[in-house]
Structures are given as structure tokens and as C-alpha cells.
Design an enzyme around this catalytic site. Structure first.
Site, PDB file in Angstrom:
ATOM      1  N   ASP A 101       2.301 -29.272  13.411  1.00 27.88           N
ATOM      2  CA  ASP A 101       1.055 -29.942  13.925  1.00 27.88           C
ATOM      3  C   ASP A 101       1.286 -31.439  13.743  1.00 27.88           C
ATOM      4  OD1 ASP A 101       0.361 -31.122  11.244  1.00 27.88           O
ATOM      5  OD2 ASP A 101       0.104 -29.270  10.407  1.00 27.88           O
ATOM      6  N   HIS A 116      10.872 -28.202  12.617  1.00 29.92           N
ATOM      7  CA  HIS A 116      10.877 -26.804  13.257  1.00 29.92           C
ATOM      8  C   HIS A 116       9.820 -27.114  14.535  1.00 29.92           C
ATOM      9  CE1 HIS A 116      10.956 -24.526   9.353  1.00 29.92           C
ATOM     10  NE2 HIS A 116      12.199 -24.716   9.875  1.00 29.92           N
TER      11      HIS A 116
HETATM   12  C1  BJW Z   1      -0.849 -25.316  -0.627  1.00 26.60           C
HETATM   13  C2  BJW Z   1      -2.137 -25.397  -0.565  1.00 26.60           C
HETATM   14  C3  BJW Z   1      -2.576 -26.468  -0.695  1.00 26.60           C
HETATM   15  C4  BJW Z   1      -1.366 -23.219   0.099  1.00 26.60           C
HETATM   16  N1  BJW Z   1      -1.925 -27.677  -1.234  1.00 26.60           N
HETATM   17  N2  BJW Z   1      -0.112 -26.289  -1.211  1.00 26.60           N
HETATM   18  C5  BJW Z   1      18.394 -14.489   5.066  1.00 26.60           C
HETATM   19  C6  BJW Z   1      18.858 -15.533   3.969  1.00 26.60           C
HETATM   20  C7  BJW Z   1      18.606 -16.888   4.359  1.00 26.60           C
HETATM   21  C8  BJW Z   1      18.381 -17.183   5.519  1.00 26.60           C
HETATM   22  C9  BJW Z   1      17.966 -16.277   6.634  1.00 26.60           C
HETATM   23  C10 BJW Z   1      18.070 -14.788   6.131  1.00 26.60           C
HETATM   24  N3  BJW Z   1      17.917 -14.215   7.035  1.00 26.60           N
HETATM   25  C11 BJW Z   1      17.573 -15.106   8.256  1.00 26.60           C
HETATM   26  C12 BJW Z   1      17.487 -16.248   7.998  1.00 26.60           C
HETATM   27  C13 BJW Z   1      17.270 -17.696   8.404  1.00 26.60           C
HETATM   28  C14 BJW Z   1      15.896 -18.053   8.664  1.00 26.60           C
HETATM   29  C15 BJW Z   1      15.176 -17.630   7.358  1.00 26.60           C
HETATM   30  O1  BJW Z   1      15.180 -18.726   6.482  1.00 26.60           O
HETATM   31  N4  BJW Z   1      14.508 -16.627   7.121  1.00 26.60           N
HETATM   32  C16 BJW Z   1      13.907 -16.299   6.197  1.00 26.60           C
HETATM   33  C17 BJW Z   1      12.489 -15.726   6.391  1.00 26.60           C
HETATM   34  C18 BJW Z   1      14.682 -15.170   5.130  1.00 26.60           C
HETATM   35  N5  BJW Z   1      15.974 -19.305   9.134  1.00 26.60           N
HETATM   36  C19 BJW Z   1      15.850 -19.802  10.441  1.00 26.60           C
HETATM   37  O2  BJW Z   1      16.189 -18.678  11.171  1.00 26.60           O
HETATM   38  C20 BJW Z   1      15.938 -21.113  10.674  1.00 26.60           C
HETATM   39  N6  BJW Z   1      17.226 -21.350  11.390  1.00 26.60           N
HETATM   40  C21 BJW Z   1      18.394 -21.154  11.191  1.00 26.60           C
HETATM   41  O3  BJW Z   1      18.780 -20.559   9.843  1.00 26.60           O
HETATM   42  O4  BJW Z   1      19.311 -21.324  11.881  1.00 26.60           O
HETATM   43  C22 BJW Z   1      20.646 -21.163  11.392  1.00 26.60           C
HETATM   44  C23 BJW Z   1      21.501 -22.558  10.896  1.00 26.60           C
HETATM   45  C24 BJW Z   1      20.834 -23.243  10.145  1.00 26.60           C
HETATM   46  C25 BJW Z   1      21.298 -24.508   9.588  1.00 26.60           C
HETATM   47  C26 BJW Z   1      22.574 -24.685   9.877  1.00 26.60           C
HETATM   48  C27 BJW Z   1      23.350 -24.006  10.610  1.00 26.60           C
HETATM   49  C28 BJW Z   1      22.510 -22.671  11.115  1.00 26.60           C
HETATM   50  C29 BJW Z   1      14.782 -21.361  11.638  1.00 26.60           C
HETATM   51  C30 BJW Z   1      13.611 -21.497  10.720  1.00 26.60           C
HETATM   52  C31 BJW Z   1      12.542 -21.499  11.748  1.00 26.60           C
HETATM   53  C32 BJW Z   1      11.243 -21.265  11.137  1.00 26.60           C
HETATM   54  N7  BJW Z   1      10.046 -21.092  11.926  1.00 26.60           N
HETATM   55  C33 BJW Z   1       8.810 -21.078  11.579  1.00 26.60           C
HETATM   56  C34 BJW Z   1       7.674 -20.821  12.954  1.00 26.60           C
HETATM   57  C35 BJW Z   1       7.913 -21.916  14.066  1.00 26.60           C
HETATM   58  C36 BJW Z   1       6.742 -23.070  13.717  1.00 26.60           C
HETATM   59  C37 BJW Z   1       5.324 -22.674  13.870  1.00 26.60           C
HETATM   60  O5  BJW Z   1       4.905 -21.799  14.825  1.00 26.60           O
HETATM   61  O6  BJW Z   1       4.553 -23.396  13.275  1.00 26.60           O
HETATM   62  O7  BJW Z   1       8.304 -22.561  10.912  1.00 26.60           O
HETATM   63  S1  BJW Z   1       8.651 -19.871  10.551  1.00 26.60           S
HETATM   64  C38 BJW Z   1       7.420 -20.596   9.799  1.00 26.60           C
HETATM   65  O8  BJW Z   1       7.653 -20.831   8.377  1.00 26.60           O
HETATM   66  C39 BJW Z   1       7.055 -22.269  10.243  1.00 26.60           C
HETATM   67  C40 BJW Z   1       7.040 -22.873   8.949  1.00 26.60           C
HETATM   68  O9  BJW Z   1       7.558 -24.170   9.161  1.00 26.60           O
HETATM   69  C41 BJW Z   1       8.163 -22.206   8.039  1.00 26.60           C
HETATM   70  C42 BJW Z   1       7.644 -22.682   6.577  1.00 26.60           C
HETATM   71  O10 BJW Z   1       6.437 -22.022   6.181  1.00 26.60           O
HETATM   72  P1  BJW Z   1       6.052 -22.829   4.935  1.00 26.60           P
HETATM   73  O11 BJW Z   1       5.508 -24.349   5.465  1.00 26.60           O
HETATM   74  O12 BJW Z   1       6.433 -22.660   3.603  1.00 26.60           O
HETATM   75  O13 BJW Z   1       4.137 -22.030   4.971  1.00 26.60           O
HETATM   76  P2  BJW Z   1       4.003 -20.675   4.080  1.00 26.60           P
HETATM   77  O14 BJW Z   1       2.798 -20.219   4.543  1.00 26.60           O
HETATM   78  O15 BJW Z   1       5.343 -19.927   3.808  1.00 26.60           O
HETATM   79  O16 BJW Z   1       3.515 -21.305   2.515  1.00 26.60           O
HETATM   80  C43 BJW Z   1       2.636 -22.255   2.332  1.00 26.60           C
HETATM   81  C44 BJW Z   1       2.594 -22.790   1.034  1.00 26.60           C
HETATM   82  O17 BJW Z   1       1.600 -23.735   0.807  1.00 26.60           O
HETATM   83  C45 BJW Z   1       2.441 -21.575  -0.053  1.00 26.60           C
HETATM   84  O18 BJW Z   1       3.480 -21.987  -1.076  1.00 26.60           O
HETATM   85  C46 BJW Z   1       0.972 -22.071  -0.729  1.00 26.60           C
HETATM   86  O19 BJW Z   1       1.094 -21.547  -2.099  1.00 26.60           O
HETATM   87  C47 BJW Z   1       1.123 -23.297  -0.330  1.00 26.60           C
HETATM   88  N8  BJW Z   1      -0.304 -24.082  -0.394  1.00 26.60           N
HETATM   89  N9  BJW Z   1      -2.610 -24.066   0.079  1.00 26.60           N
HETATM   90  C48 BJW Z   1      -0.543 -27.381  -1.404  1.00 26.60           C
HETATM   91  N10 BJW Z   1      -4.155 -26.848  -0.652  1.00 26.60           N
END
Ligand code: BJW
Ligand code: ZN
Length: 236
Positions: A101, A116
Site C-alpha cells: 500500500d 514486496h
Molecule cells: C499489528 C497491529 C497493529 C496486527 N499494530 N502490529 C522456508 C524457510 C525460509 C524461507 C522459505 C521457506 N519456504 C519458502 C521460503 C521463502 C518465502 C517464505 O518466506 N515463505 C514463508 C511463508 C516460509 N519467501 C519468499 O518466497 C520471498 N522470496 C524469496 O525468498 O526469494 C528467494 C531469495 C531471497 C533473498 C535472496 C535470495 C533469494 C518472497 C516473499 C514475498 C512475500 N509476498 C507477500 C504477498 C505479496 C504482497 C501483497 O500481496 O501484499 O507479501 S506474502 C505477504 O506476507 C506479503 C507481506 O508483505 C508478507 C509479510 O506479512 P506481514 O507484513 O508480516 O503480515 P502478517 O499478516 O503476517 O502479520 C501482521 C502482523 O501485524 C501480526 O504479527 C500482528 O500481530 C501485527 N499487528 N495489528 C502493530 N495495530
């Protein structure tokens, strides 16, 4: 650890990483936990290249809805607090967000690294050059094609399995930071969830702010439990 006042020295360099939680109080849904579903789909089912290949219409409906949602909300006190800190610290401040956003920008932040991608940009799968786009594509007939080459146009978003944008420009400021501040992210998506480990290895202060402990909580030197708008405006 309970609430502790963040004090910065004039020589400090602050690296901030934000996640969906910072936009939660503006009214945007987070990905995980309650409300983390979209039409019964988990984010892993709509935010992958496989999903795009299988059903681009579904993916565009998802991101069109996300555009609508983001257009309907306003930045909150936490976004604004970070913009004020940037004003004070200048180039000793670096903001990296996982959010797609534009609430940091609308809250006044000047320099924001969207690792992202950006909700309001699209790109041709062949030409690869991102362009500004606020349109909604919600039917198969309306799916966008490139003016240049006719190939499909996709959201300019980093999906699972894709490399986050311009990682090199993130690691340089992370390596120079004296304080890492992480706000509102579950600490479950890499590489962003690993920034705290990199910072911790260098022995710098690592502070998390959010209402609950993230998955990587043990790596932080301080965890401040509270919402982004409760805590961020009281810091510094
Ligand atoms: C509050 C609140 C308030 C609530 N105040 N807080 C196994 C092990 C390790 C890695 C991997 C694995 N298997 C696969 C992977 C890699 C994978 C990964 O990590 N997967 C995991 C699920 C295991 N990662 C990738 O694929 C990434 N790329 C990659 O690794 O490439 C390889 C590489 C990297 C580096 C070097 C070389 C090679 C890409 C990741 C892309 C993520 N994409 C998304 C969607 C697209 C964007 C979109 O549509 O918006 O991005 S997924 C989604 O999750 C989105 C977010 O940015 C991302 C993170 O989520 P976030 O922000 O943490 O949200 P939530 O909902 O999880 O948490 C919200 C938090 O807010 C909570 O904690 C609440 O408590 C809190 N909260 N109210 C403050 N008022
Ligand atoms: Zn093209």
C-alpha cells in the site's frame, strides 16, 4: 519486555522495517491470523507465480480488491510518526516496508523502499518495466495487455518464490544501522524476517513493536507489546 522509551543518540542510524500491522489501524486487513483470508483463499494461493499461471483473472480480482481497499483508507498516526522521524534524522533514517500500500507515502514519508512491490504499479511480463496503474481488472475480458508487445500485464508485486526488489539497496543501510526497529510483521516471511538476525549478529539494538510477539521474537533485544498507533507516536 515492557514498554521502554526509545532514546536515539545524534550519531544513531535507524533502519525501520514495517509490515501489514502498521496499516491495520487504517482498516487494511493483515495476511495471517483472523481476517487473513480472502474469499476462502490463503495468501499463498493468490500470491504466487503458479496462481498467476493457473488463473490470472483470480489474481487480478484479488489485487483489484486490494487497490479498492487501499484507496478507501487513510494513513494513521503510526505512518505519520515515522514521517516525522525521517524529517528529524534525514539520511540517518531508512524505511523498508513489506507493504504494497501507499500509506507511508501518504503519511508524509519521502523515501520508502517497497521490498514486496507496489499495489499501484503494474508491469508487462515481457517488457518488465513497471508503470503507474490504479485500474481494476475484474473480468476475464478486462485483463490488461501490454500496449507495446501485447503480452499480459501483471501486478508489480513480489510473490512467493520471487526475489524481493533491489535487495542490495536494503543490506547496505542495514549493515550501517545502529538501531533496527520492526513494526507490525509476523516475522514469518523471509528474507525480511531474517533482518533481525543480521542486525543481532552485529550486536545492535533490535526493537519490535506490535500487539503480539512475532515468530522471530527471541532474536529481538526489546519487544514492545502495543499497537503501532499506541506506541510509535510516543517514541523519540
Ligand atoms: C499489528 C497491529 C497493529 C496486527 N499494530 N502490529 C522456508 C524457510 C525460509 C524461507 C522459505 C521457506 N519456504 C519458502 C521460503 C521463502 C518465502 C517464505 O518466506 N515463505 C514463508 C511463508 C516460509 N519467501 C519468499 O518466497 C520471498 N522470496 C524469496 O525468498 O526469494 C528467494 C531469495 C531471497 C533473498 C535472496 C535470495 C533469494 C518472497 C516473499 C514475498 C512475500 N509476498 C507477500 C504477498 C505479496 C504482497 C501483497 O500481496 O501484499 O507479501 S506474502 C505477504 O506476507 C506479503 C507481506 O508483505 C508478507 C509479510 O506479512 P506481514 O507484513 O508480516 O503480515 P502478517 O499478516 O503476517 O502479520 C501482521 C502482523 O501485524 C501480526 O504479527 C500482528 O500481530 C501485527 N499487528 N495489528 C502493530 N495495530
Ligand atoms: Zn510488453
Amino acid at each position: 519486555m515492557k514498554h521502554s522509551m526509545m532514546k536515539l543518540a545524534s550519531s544513531d542510524r535507524l533502519f525501520v522495517l514495517t509490515g501489514a500491522g502498521i496499516s491495520a489501524e487504517s482498516g487494511l486487513a493483515t495476511f495471517r491470523g483472523s481476517g487473513g483470508l480472502w474469499n476462502g483463499h490463503r495468501v499463498e494461493e493468490v500470491a504466487t507465480l503458479e496462481a498467476w499461471d493457473a488463473d490470472p483473472e483470480l489474481v487480478w480480482r484479488f489485487y483489484s480488491m486490494r487497490r479498492r481497499d487501499a484507496l478507501a483508507v487513510e494513513p494513521n498516526a503510526a505512518h505519520i510518526a515515522l514521517a516525522r522521524i525521517e524529517e528529524k534524522l534525514g539520511d540517518r533514517f531508512y524505511l523498508c516496508t513489506q507493504n504494497v500500500d501507499d500509506l507511508h507515502e501518504r503519511g508524509g514519508s519521502r523515501r520508502v523502499h517497497h521490498m514486496h512491490g507496489s499495489l499501484f504499479q503494474s508491469r508487462c511480463v515481457r517488457c518488465d518495466k513497471p508503470f503507474a496503474d490504479q485500474s481494476f481488472y475484474e473480468t476475464a475480458a478486462a485483463l490488461p495487455m501490454c500496449n507495446n508487445c501485447g503480452a499480459p500485464v501483471r501486478p508489480h508485486i513480489v510473490w512467493f518464490g520471487e526475489i524481493p526488489l533491489d535487495l542490495d539497496s536494503i543490506y547496505a543501510p542495514l549493515d550501517r544501522a545502529t538501531v533496527l526497529l520492526v513494526v507490525g510483521t509476523s516475522g514469518s516471511v523471509y528474507p525480511a524476517a531474517g533482518f533481525v538476525h543480521i542486525a543481532r549478529q552485529r550486536g545492535i539494538r533490535t526493537v519490535y513493536i506490535g500487539p503480539e510477539e512475532p515468530a522471530n521474537a527471541e532474536a529481538f533485544s526489546e519487544v514492545i507489546l502495543g499497537t503501532a498507533t499506541e506506541v510509535l507516536p510516543t517514541l523519540f
